[in-house]
Write an enzyme that holds these catalytic residues in place. Structure first.
Site, mmCIF file in Angstrom:
data_model
loop_
_atom_site.group_PDB
_atom_site.id
_atom_site.type_symbol
_atom_site.label_atom_id
_atom_site.label_comp_id
_atom_site.label_asym_id
_atom_site.label_seq_id
_atom_site.Cartn_x
_atom_site.Cartn_y
_atom_site.Cartn_z
ATOM 1 N N SER A 146 1.293 -7.288 -0.804
ATOM 2 C CA SER A 146 1.883 -8.224 0.162
ATOM 3 C C SER A 146 1.247 -9.616 0.166
ATOM 4 C CB SER A 146 1.881 -7.630 1.571
ATOM 5 O OG SER A 146 0.584 -7.315 2.020
ATOM 6 N N THR A 192 0.818 -1.215 0.000
ATOM 7 C CA THR A 192 0.000 0.000 0.000
ATOM 8 C C THR A 192 0.848 1.260 0.000
ATOM 9 O OG1 THR A 192 -1.798 -1.139 1.142
ATOM 10 C CG2 THR A 192 -1.808 1.247 1.264
ATOM 11 N N THR A 206 1.522 -4.437 4.347
ATOM 12 C CA THR A 206 1.316 -4.765 5.762
ATOM 13 C C THR A 206 0.703 -6.136 6.013
ATOM 14 O OG1 THR A 206 -0.811 -3.607 5.759
ATOM 15 C CG2 THR A 206 1.128 -2.343 6.432
ATOM 16 N N ASP A 207 0.026 -6.735 5.018
ATOM 17 C CA ASP A 207 -0.658 -8.007 5.268
ATOM 18 C C ASP A 207 0.304 -9.119 5.675
ATOM 19 O OD1 ASP A 207 -3.105 -6.898 4.762
ATOM 20 O OD2 ASP A 207 -3.385 -7.813 2.795
#
Length: 322
Positions: free
Chosen positions: A55, A13, A88-89
């Site tokens: 991610s 992101t 971030t995932d």
């Protein structure tokens, strides 16, 4: 004298934008490329793009590639710290993979964003600046792989994503951050007690991860056996318990010399062999199930996967997970 910082972009992101329909999508070209000029006041930046993936597209193949980039770069150049931008995932998994497979004394810092570059309140550049400041800090040396987001510094072993959308999504349950980034300073007040390094040059094995639930049956575990997985991690109930039928499936896996690692699906606490009834943690321990000490399911999976792929000497899994 300015520190030499290697800045590696992987996508996520932090490098995406929202289109007119409200969908957040990758840019054809990562807009963070070239950001080194904005960071010049903090460090001498060398920038590279490893890949530009959301991610959820990151696998252990990409994690190993990043590890190999770091190893080779450190051999060929003088480096005082590394910053990796990441979606971030799966950020916590890449951070933990690198924590187990590198042994540098300089800081390795991962960061990302919860809001894309053209959203109101975008946090990507802010987090990147803080990550670079941490990577430049002598206090951050010998602390293992770190995650810097939202003014906080976390250790890879502890951190997990706790919210789908909040900018303070990354937390370290039970332990909290090991430091803070303020306007004037980088303040680190804790250090890891010990770190484990595993020599890994390839990832060939496969490890499955299953969440245990009420009334779960053994056929899922038997399917894992049929599919030829090399190990299994279970997120058990409570302190580390499973339904009775699952215990039978676990026994079949153990009889086939497939290691079974148990963690708790609970947010806090540590899985331990306490209960002696059928499917209870104590009985599972007696069967040969190994309890992972204080990590969540996704990290236990990575740890087992890395351990099974260790170069040269086979790893002692009981000692490894203690």
């Amino acid at each position: 004298m300015k520190k030499n910082i290697l800045l590696i972009h992987t996508g996520g992101t932090i490098s995406m934008k929202m289109n007119e329909t409200g969908a957040v999508l990758p840019n054809e070209k990562n807009p963070l490329l070239g950001v080194s000029e904005q960071l010049d006041k903090y460090a001498s930046i060398v920038e590279m793009e490893a890949f530009n993936y959301p991610s959820p597209h990151i696998t252990t193949k990409e994690m190993l590639y990043l590890r190999n980039v770091l190893v080779q770069y450190e051999k060929d150049h003088s480096v005082d710290g590394v910053v990796i931008t990441h979606g971030t995932d799966t950020l916590e998994e890449t951070a933990y993979f690198l924590d187990l497979t590198t042994q540098f004394d300089f800081p390795i810092v991962l960061t990302g964003a919860m809001r894309s570059s053209n959203e109101l309140g975008a946090d990507g550049v802010y987090n990147l600046v803080e990550a670079v400041r941490v990577a430049c800090s002598d206090e951050a040396r010998d602390k293992g792989v770190l995650v810097v987001m939202n003014d906080e510094i976390h250790q890879a072993f502890n951190i997990t994503k706790t919210s789908t959308s909040s900018v303070n999504t990354f937390q370290s349950p039970q332990y909290g951050p090991i430091g803070l980034v303020t306007k004037k300073m980088v303040h680190i007040h804790q250090a890891p007690v010990n770190r484990r390094y595993v020599e890994v040059n390839s990832i060939e094995k496969r490890v499955a991860l299953l969440k245990v639930y009420a009334g779960m049956e053994r056929d899922l575990l038997e399917a894992i056996l049929t599919l030829g997985y090399d190990g299994v991690v279970l997120e058990g109930l409570g302190q580390g318990n499973v339904p009775p039928d699952v215990a039978g499936g676990i026994q079949k896996l153990l009889d086939a010399n497939i290691p079974v690692i148990l963690v708790s699906r609970c947010f806090n606490g540590i899985a331990e062999g306490i209960y002696g009834y059928e499917g209870g943690g104590k009985s599972l321990e007696s069967m040969g199930v190994i309890f992972a000490n204080g990590i969540n399911g996704q990290k236990a999976r990575l740890k087992l996967l890395i351990g099974l792929n260790q170069e040269n000497t086979p790893i002692d899994l009981k000692e490894y997970f203690n």
